[in-house]
Design a protein around this motif. Sequence first.
Motif, PDB file in Angstrom:
ATOM      1  N   VAL A   1     -27.855 -50.112 -12.372  1.00 41.84           N
ATOM      2  CA  VAL A   1     -27.650 -50.606 -13.658  1.00 41.84           C
ATOM      3  C   VAL A   1     -26.712 -52.573 -12.780  1.00 41.84           C
ATOM      4  N   GLY A   2     -25.333 -51.985 -12.042  1.00 39.61           N
ATOM      5  CA  GLY A   2     -24.666 -52.678 -11.689  1.00 39.61           C
ATOM      6  C   GLY A   2     -23.848 -53.615 -12.081  1.00 39.61           C
ATOM      7  N   ALA A   3     -24.286 -55.201 -13.179  1.00 37.85           N
ATOM      8  CA  ALA A   3     -23.738 -55.787 -13.633  1.00 37.85           C
ATOM      9  C   ALA A   3     -24.382 -56.375 -15.569  1.00 37.85           C
ATOM     10  N   THR A   4     -25.140 -55.505 -14.986  1.00 30.69           N
ATOM     11  CA  THR A   4     -25.973 -55.687 -16.669  1.00 30.69           C
ATOM     12  C   THR A   4     -25.169 -55.182 -17.423  1.00 30.69           C
ATOM     13  N   LYS A   5     -25.067 -55.868 -18.056  1.00 27.12           N
ATOM     14  CA  LYS A   5     -25.030 -55.431 -19.314  1.00 27.12           C
ATOM     15  C   LYS A   5     -25.804 -54.886 -20.671  1.00 27.12           C
ATOM     16  N   VAL A   6     -25.581 -53.199 -21.062  1.00 26.19           N
ATOM     17  CA  VAL A   6     -27.077 -52.731 -21.424  1.00 26.19           C
ATOM     18  C   VAL A   6     -26.411 -52.366 -23.393  1.00 26.19           C
ATOM     19  N   THR A   7     -26.375 -52.621 -23.866  1.00 25.22           N
ATOM     20  CA  THR A   7     -26.032 -52.059 -25.362  1.00 25.22           C
ATOM     21  C   THR A   7     -27.342 -51.747 -26.258  1.00 25.22           C
ATOM     22  N   PRO A   8     -26.779 -50.205 -26.480  1.00 23.69           N
ATOM     23  CA  PRO A   8     -28.338 -49.708 -27.381  1.00 23.69           C
ATOM     24  C   PRO A   8     -28.305 -50.943 -28.866  1.00 23.69           C
ATOM     25  N   ARG A   9     -29.930 -50.821 -28.812  1.00 19.08           N
ATOM     26  CA  ARG A   9     -30.111 -51.033 -30.226  1.00 19.08           C
ATOM     27  C   ARG A   9     -29.484 -50.791 -31.413  1.00 19.08           C
ATOM     28  N   PHE A  10     -29.597 -49.833 -31.309  1.00 16.08           N
ATOM     29  CA  PHE A  10     -29.516 -48.139 -32.181  1.00 16.08           C
ATOM     30  C   PHE A  10     -27.702 -47.519 -31.794  1.00 16.08           C
ATOM     31  N   ARG A  11     -26.663 -48.330 -33.097  1.00 15.35           N
ATOM     32  CA  ARG A  11     -24.969 -48.094 -32.249  1.00 15.35           C
ATOM     33  C   ARG A  11     -24.649 -46.292 -32.741  1.00 15.35           C
ATOM     34  N   THR A  12     -24.443 -45.661 -31.889  1.00 17.71           N
ATOM     35  CA  THR A  12     -23.768 -43.957 -32.973  1.00 17.71           C
ATOM     36  C   THR A  12     -22.602 -44.190 -32.727  1.00 17.71           C
ATOM     37  N   PRO A  13     -21.354 -43.674 -33.343  1.00 14.38           N
ATOM     38  CA  PRO A  13     -20.758 -43.393 -33.542  1.00 14.38           C
ATOM     39  C   PRO A  13     -19.284 -43.486 -31.752  1.00 14.38           C
ATOM     40  N   LEU A  14     -19.996 -42.303 -30.909  1.00 13.35           N
ATOM     41  CA  LEU A  14     -18.834 -42.289 -29.824  1.00 13.35           C
ATOM     42  C   LEU A  14     -19.764 -43.289 -29.169  1.00 13.35           C
ATOM     43  N   GLU A  15     -21.197 -43.519 -29.184  1.00 13.10           N
ATOM     44  CA  GLU A  15     -21.169 -44.544 -28.334  1.00 13.10           C
ATOM     45  C   GLU A  15     -19.833 -46.203 -28.078  1.00 13.10           C
ATOM     46  N   LYS A  16     -20.030 -46.705 -29.807  1.00 14.95           N
ATOM     47  CA  LYS A  16     -19.042 -47.822 -29.778  1.00 14.95           C
ATOM     48  C   LYS A  16     -17.754 -47.537 -29.912  1.00 14.95           C
ATOM     49  N   GLU A  17     -17.524 -46.087 -29.759  1.00 16.28           N
ATOM     50  CA  GLU A  17     -16.096 -45.957 -29.023  1.00 16.28           C
ATOM     51  C   GLU A  17     -14.996 -45.979 -28.167  1.00 16.28           C
ATOM     52  N   LEU A  18     -17.188 -45.262 -27.208  1.00 16.41           N
ATOM     53  CA  LEU A  18     -16.553 -45.533 -25.516  1.00 16.41           C
ATOM     54  C   LEU A  18     -16.610 -46.732 -24.658  1.00 16.41           C
ATOM     55  N   ALA A  19     -17.611 -47.465 -25.824  1.00  6.93           N
ATOM     56  CA  ALA A  19     -17.577 -49.049 -25.787  1.00  6.93           C
ATOM     57  C   ALA A  19     -16.314 -50.190 -25.683  1.00  6.93           C
ATOM     58  N   GLY A  20     -15.892 -49.373 -26.801  1.00  5.57           N
ATOM     59  CA  GLY A  20     -15.103 -50.600 -27.241  1.00  5.57           C
ATOM     60  C   GLY A  20     -14.973 -51.132 -28.971  1.00  5.57           C
ATOM     61  N   LYS A  21     -16.072 -50.840 -28.841  1.00  2.54           N
ATOM     62  CA  LYS A  21     -15.965 -51.340 -30.391  1.00  2.54           C
ATOM     63  C   LYS A  21     -16.413 -50.692 -31.600  1.00  2.54           C
ATOM     64  N   LEU A  22     -15.243 -49.910 -31.979  1.00  2.00           N
ATOM     65  CA  LEU A  22     -15.393 -49.659 -33.218  1.00  2.00           C
ATOM     66  C   LEU A  22     -15.461 -50.011 -34.437  1.00  2.00           C
TER      67      LEU A  22
ATOM     68  N   LEU B   1     -28.191 -39.634 -19.937  1.00  2.00           N
ATOM     69  CA  LEU B   1     -30.238 -39.565 -20.814  1.00  2.00           C
ATOM     70  C   LEU B   1     -29.776 -41.494 -22.168  1.00  2.00           C
ATOM     71  N   PRO B   2     -30.200 -41.912 -21.454  1.00  2.00           N
ATOM     72  CA  PRO B   2     -30.223 -43.441 -22.439  1.00  2.00           C
ATOM     73  C   PRO B   2     -30.217 -43.153 -24.181  1.00  2.00           C
ATOM     74  N   ALA B   3     -29.883 -43.812 -24.597  1.00  2.00           N
ATOM     75  CA  ALA B   3     -30.187 -43.972 -26.209  1.00  2.00           C
ATOM     76  C   ALA B   3     -31.805 -43.783 -25.793  1.00  2.00           C
ATOM     77  N   LEU B   4     -32.279 -42.758 -27.130  1.00  2.00           N
ATOM     78  CA  LEU B   4     -33.678 -42.510 -27.314  1.00  2.00           C
ATOM     79  C   LEU B   4     -34.296 -41.911 -27.268  1.00  2.00           C
ATOM     80  N   ASP B   5     -33.537 -41.614 -25.336  1.00  2.00           N
ATOM     81  CA  ASP B   5     -34.465 -40.807 -24.282  1.00  2.00           C
ATOM     82  C   ASP B   5     -35.425 -39.944 -24.813  1.00  2.00           C
ATOM     83  N   PRO B   6     -37.033 -39.835 -24.789  1.00  2.00           N
ATOM     84  CA  PRO B   6     -37.965 -39.071 -24.452  1.00  2.00           C
ATOM     85  C   PRO B   6     -37.308 -37.351 -24.579  1.00  2.00           C
ATOM     86  N   THR B   7     -36.446 -36.880 -24.263  1.00  2.00           N
ATOM     87  CA  THR B   7     -35.906 -35.054 -23.763  1.00  2.00           C
ATOM     88  C   THR B   7     -35.324 -35.374 -25.092  1.00  2.00           C
ATOM     89  N   ALA B   8     -34.686 -35.964 -25.233  1.00  2.00           N
ATOM     90  CA  ALA B   8     -32.897 -35.947 -26.555  1.00  2.00           C
ATOM     91  C   ALA B   8     -34.227 -35.739 -27.708  1.00  2.00           C
TER      92      ALA B   8
END
Length: 393
Positions: free
Chosen positions: A372-393, A289-296
């Motif tokens: 999603v394919g090649a479309t780059k999706v960067t969450p508007r609100f970055r979180t620690p694990l997401e930044k680490e996995l995306a390679g942006k520490l 599920l994405p960032a800000l998903d209504p379930t989470a």
Amino acid sequence: MVRYIGVAERRARLALRQRLAPGARAGSPEEVAGTLVALHGSDPATVHLAVGARLVDAARTVAETERALYTDRSLVRMHGMRHTVFVFPTDLTAVVHASTGLTVAGRERASLLKDMAKAGAPDAAWLKDVEESALAALARRGQATAAELAEDEPRLREQFAYAAGKSYEGVHTVSTRLLRVLGVEGKVVRGRPLGSWTSSQFRWAVAPLHPELDVAEAQSVLLGRWLAACGPATEADLKWWTGWKVTDVRRALAAIGAQEVSLDEGVGYVAHGDVEPVAGPDRPWAALLPALDPTAMGWRERDWYLAPELRPSLFDYSGNVGPTVWWNGRVVGGWAQRPDGEIVWRLLDKDGVGREAEATIAAEAERLQGWVGATKVTPRFRTPLEKELAGKL
């Protein structure tokens, strides 16, 4: 006796009513939004990713979501609960406006007029004239950016200072503040983005016509819809999700005949007639599920599906959840997209997550990657694990 609903049944309800188990997936974005009541829309990508996670045919996500939002306008992106932008079924716009928007709208307009008066800017009559002219221009254009509207109504470019002498003093443009006020007043909504479905830049459109409803009646309707999708929930959950006063929550609960149940957190509520046991999905399931998903983000009290020790990795400092990995009704990790487009994920809670779970999660990652394919999706609100996995520490 008041019936007890335990964690296992709450997770079973979540799997089915949040459209997450494969057998419960939807056939269209309208079905997704209609079931969940509201999709977080602060980040435009969240809407598509939340829909895609719940569609039977995820490959149709972008085309079908854009059709619903911008062609058929069966879904609308507008301000709602807690002064937040959501995507709602269009037939709920009147309910949302009356139940949650009116109070916020009154405060927003008063705040704008107060700031303008302090800055020596024109008065309320001037602002009303500009507003009417801008709305007429928007109606003629169909959809337009703030800059395009300012071509038709130059007074939208007027600027005024606010918070003079304070550390946060600055300059506001009339268009920026006025369009925001018109949004919470239910007069304009977000239109087609400038660019792809991930773009945060957007056009404005005139809001769909809707009747003016009684506030208490609208609150009852909204609460009933939400309990059907998310019940059981505590009073704290309901107050947080709606942004209402506790007296409004209690009045609406009484009006719809909500039934009391017992939860691990204490007293909870379900929609009238929804106290019977609910069987879970016929097989284990996983979801990304994405960032800000209504379930989470659906409940204030989240221990029954999200272990407290996972939160520092999965939330930002403002309480916004990042991308999450789910297994059988609980959050077990997070995911991200690397610069080359690859979807990567990591388990944070391995309790009960064996080979079957990892294989199912991997299959969901492939399913997400596929549409999603090649479309780059960067969450508007970055979180620690997401930044680490995306390679942006």
